[in-house]
Motif scaffolding. Structure first.
Motif, PDB file in Angstrom:
ATOM      1  N   TYR A 163       0.832  -1.199   0.000  1.00  0.00           N
ATOM      2  CA  TYR A 163       0.000   0.000   0.000  1.00  0.00           C
ATOM      3  C   TYR A 163       0.874   1.260   0.000  1.00  0.00           C
ATOM      4  N   CYS A 217      -1.019   4.216   2.377  1.00  0.00           N
ATOM      5  CA  CYS A 217      -1.170   3.161   3.374  1.00  0.00           C
ATOM      6  C   CYS A 217      -2.108   3.685   4.467  1.00  0.00           C
ATOM      7  N   TYR A 255      -1.162  -5.252  -6.553  1.00  0.00           N
ATOM      8  CA  TYR A 255      -1.056  -4.316  -5.428  1.00  0.00           C
ATOM      9  C   TYR A 255      -2.080  -3.184  -5.526  1.00  0.00           C
ATOM     10  N   LEU A 296      -5.303  -2.357  -2.990  1.00  0.00           N
ATOM     11  CA  LEU A 296      -5.490  -1.059  -2.348  1.00  0.00           C
ATOM     12  C   LEU A 296      -6.863  -0.486  -2.684  1.00  0.00           C
TER      13      LEU A 296
END
Length: 315
Positions: free
Chosen positions: A18, A24, A64, A68
């Motif tokens: 993230y 994140c 990824y 997210l």
């Protein structure tokens, strides 16, 4: 640098995916009302730089950004539910039906109306018409008083709620109930919680645009292939850039006359050999007949000579 060297740190298990994708939640909402706790993974800026150096086509190979986006979608969905709950709570507190004392008086009048109606029903069943009518008339009077009292109680409740809750609202970005005064709103927008939610909405918009662009590119038809002549024209226009295959083709073209001449000579030889082979049997047959005739002559001469010898002793 090769793709493997670029993504070696990016794919490490200890690296927060993230973080390298730009958001994140553990880090952004730290020490806010939406705190997720400390991130258990490493926030490495080198791996983030390596990720940003990859092309969009290379980044699309990894899950990824999809992971997210899934988390941010869930957070926004939960935020919408929170906004709805807080708005309902604010509405109920800002607009109560009646004040507590007024509500008690209204409930008491309701009980009195119920008793009078029951009494009227009982008197009617007993044949006491006058008592039944009197109880019903009294019930109507109490109903009118109750209705008027409710109107006054509603006005008092509205006036009281305006003084207590008139300056509160629900923030649509963070979902919190805030004071609607200008200074309070400004302070809220300068807080970490509000800024983190703004950044989340921006990142989610960016991811949506990225996936939309990728879907559109995937739906496009592949580019048309050029004809062979068009593809080979640039190569033949520059002799210095000929490939080994082109050189072999040119060498074959130059040697084609020699091969054609060799084939012609070979055909001539074959025709001569064919003629000789076809004429040879006739001469062989002629030679054989001559030999047979010669043999017959020799045999006949030998036979006559033998007969002559056989007759000579008798004489």
């Amino acid at each position: 640098m090769s793709l493997w060297e670029k993504t070696e740190m990016v794919t490490d298990r200890n690296v927060c995916k993230y973080h390298i994708c730009g958001f994140c939640p553990h880090e952004e909402f730290d020490k806010t009302r939406t705190d997720f706790g400390v991130c258990p993974l490493v926030h490495d800026d080198r791996s983030k730089g390596q990720w940003e150096a990859l092309s969009d086509e290379e980044r699309a190979k990894y899950p990824y950004e999809r992971d997210l986006k899934k988390w941010l979608d869930k957070m926004v969905d939960d935020l919408g539910k929170k906004v709805k709950r807080n708005q309902e709570r604010l509405d109920s507190e800002a607009n109560p039906a009646f004040l507590p004392d007024d509500q008690a008086a209204i409930d008491k009048m309701g009980v009195r109306i119920t008793e009078l109606l029951a009494s009227s029903q009982t008197a009617g069943d007993q044949g006491n018409v006058d008592a039944a009518q009197a109880a019903a008339a009294q019930a109507d009077i109490v109903k009118a008083e109750k209705k008027a009292f409710e109107a006054d109680a509603k006005a008092r409740a509205t006036a009281n709620s305006s003084s207590r809750y008139g300056q509160q609202e629900v923030c649509q970005i963070s979902g919190l109930i805030i004071n609607s005064e200008e200074t309070r709103v400004r302070d809220h927008k300068m807080g970490r919680n509000y800024r983190s939610w703004c950044k989340l909405h921006e990142k989610l918009t960016e991811l949506n645009e990225t996936f939309k662009k990728r879907s559109e590119q995937a739906a496009l038809p592949p580019p048309p292939r050029l004809p062979n002549k068009d593809r080979e024209a640039p190569r033949s226009s520059n002799p210095d850039r000929h490939t080994p295959r082109d050189r072999d083709r040119d060498r074959e073209k130059r040697s084609e006359p020699d091969r054609r001449h060799s084939r012609d000579r070979e055909r001539e030889r074959d025709s001569v050999r064919s003629y000789r082979s076809s004429s040879r049997p006739d001469s062989d047959r002629h030679r054989s007949s001559s030999d047979r005739a010669s043999h017959r002559n020799r045999d006949s001469h030998r036979s006559s000579r033998d007969r002559h010898r056989s007759r000579s002793p008798e004489r």
